[in-house]
Every structure is written in structure tokens, then in C-alpha cells.
Design a protein around this motif. Structure first.
Motif, PDB file in Angstrom:
ATOM      1  N   ASN A  16       0.811  -1.227   0.000  1.00  0.00           N
ATOM      2  CA  ASN A  16       0.000   0.000   0.000  1.00  0.00           C
ATOM      3  C   ASN A  16       0.843   1.276   0.000  1.00  0.00           C
ATOM      4  N   LYS A  75      -3.547   1.505  -5.140  1.00  0.00           N
ATOM      5  CA  LYS A  75      -3.933   0.605  -6.241  1.00  0.00           C
ATOM      6  C   LYS A  75      -4.526   1.366  -7.423  1.00  0.00           C
ATOM      7  N   LYS A 103      -6.045  -9.403  -4.474  1.00  0.00           N
ATOM      8  CA  LYS A 103      -7.102  -9.055  -3.510  1.00  0.00           C
ATOM      9  C   LYS A 103      -7.297  -7.544  -3.414  1.00  0.00           C
ATOM     10  N   GLN A 104      -6.194  -6.801  -3.397  1.00  0.00           N
ATOM     11  CA  GLN A 104      -6.298  -5.341  -3.341  1.00  0.00           C
ATOM     12  C   GLN A 104      -6.995  -4.796  -4.583  1.00  0.00           C
ATOM     13  N   GLU A 111     -10.822  -5.360  -4.567  1.00  0.00           N
ATOM     14  CA  GLU A 111     -11.646  -4.892  -3.449  1.00  0.00           C
ATOM     15  C   GLU A 111     -12.936  -4.272  -3.957  1.00  0.00           C
ATOM     16  N   ASP A 112     -12.857  -3.599  -5.083  1.00  0.00           N
ATOM     17  CA  ASP A 112     -14.038  -3.046  -5.738  1.00  0.00           C
ATOM     18  C   ASP A 112     -14.035  -3.528  -7.188  1.00  0.00           C
TER      19      ASP A 112
END
Length: 160
Positions: A57, A61, A96-97, A100-101
Motif C-alpha cells: 500500500n 492501487k 485481492k487489493q 476490493e471493488d
């Protein structure tokens, strides 16, 4: 990228400086103009550093996706190979990051950008689509490529 985990345990000031330098150095190498079919070994580790920074992070992203899209859009495709390699490593390390959306308009735009890439990136695009769990892209048949490989006779002798 185990060494990237060290960033989380060093003092903030040093961490910030190191992150800044890693990002700058990686992007400097990843934005060098290259032909579409260049040797990826020249910048593979830089793409991995970029992906590692996203996974921790340290690079947002959304910013990472926008960076890849910007490089894909450069004139004459001078940064496409690096952009595709960056994305492949980022998807590998940060799935996964990124998801997330899943309805993120940037991801949709990125998918469209990948669909428009030249055939030289077919393997990469298929790999990225598979990693992202996106529906397979429509296959574009290149008759000259298929004909070349169909005319090759199989090896008749077993290896010595």
C-alpha cells in the motif's frame, strides 16, 4: 518479495526516503522507450518492485492502475512491454487489493485497454485475465502464426 517487508519495520523517515527512491528508480527504468518485443529481463525486477510497493500500500492501487494505463497509451507503444509486465506482477502480488471493488471503472477501462493490445502480448493478457478471474477474451486468430506452427513436423527421435 521478502526484502520489501523490511520497509514496515524501519523508522518512518527512512522508510519514506527508501520508498521514494525505490518508486523513482523503478519508474525511471519502466518508462524507458523500448520496442514491443524487447527483452523483459532489462526491467523485470523493477516491475516486481513496483508490484511490491503496491502490495504494501505504498503505491495506491488506483494510482498503479492509472500508471499502467498511461504507459499502455504512450505513442508508438514505446512503454507497452513494461506496462504489461508491471501489470502482470501487480496482479500476481496484489489480486485481492485490486479486486476490493470489482466494479471500479478504472479496472473496466484497464480490461478494455488490454483487449486492444497487439498479439505479441496475447500470453500476458490471457495470464492477467486468468489471475483477475475475468471472462476469457475473445480469441483473435492470426492465420500466419497458426500456419507457421502447424507446418512444423513433430520430433521423431527420442532424446539421447
Amino acid at each position: 518479495m521478502p526484502f520489501m517487508q523490511l520497509l514496515s519495520i524501519i523508522p518512518d523517515w527512512y522508510c519514506f526516503k527508501l520508498r521514494e527512491k525505490l518508486t523513482r528508480d523503478a519508474m525511471k527504468e519502466l518508462t524507458v522507450k523500448r520496442p514491443l518485443d524487447c527483452t523483459r529481463g532489462q526491467f523485470f525486477l523493477h516491475a516486481e518492485v513496483f508490484a511490491g510497493l503496491v502490495s504494501l500500500n505504498y503505491i495506491n492501487k488506483t494510482a498503479a492502475v492509472k500508471t499502467v494505463r498511461t504507459l499502455l497509451a504512450k505513442q508508438e507503444g514505446q512503454n507497452k512491454c513494461a506496462a504489461v509486465t508491471m501489470l502482470g506482477k501487480t496482479v500476481e502480488l496484489c489480486y485481492k487489493q485490486l479486486m476490493e471493488d470489482p466494479n471500479d471503472p478504472e479496472l473496466y477501462a484497464l480490461r478494455q485497454d488490454l483487449l486492444a493490445l497487439e498479439d505479441v502480448f496475447s500470453y500476458d493478457v490471457d495470464y492477467i485475465f486468468d489471475c483477475m478471474n475475468w471472462p476469457p477474451r475473445p480469441q483473435q486468430i492470426d492465420a500466419s502464426y497458426n500456419a507457421l506452427h502447424l507446418d512444423t513436423a513433430p520430433i521423431q527421435e527420442p532424446p539421447a
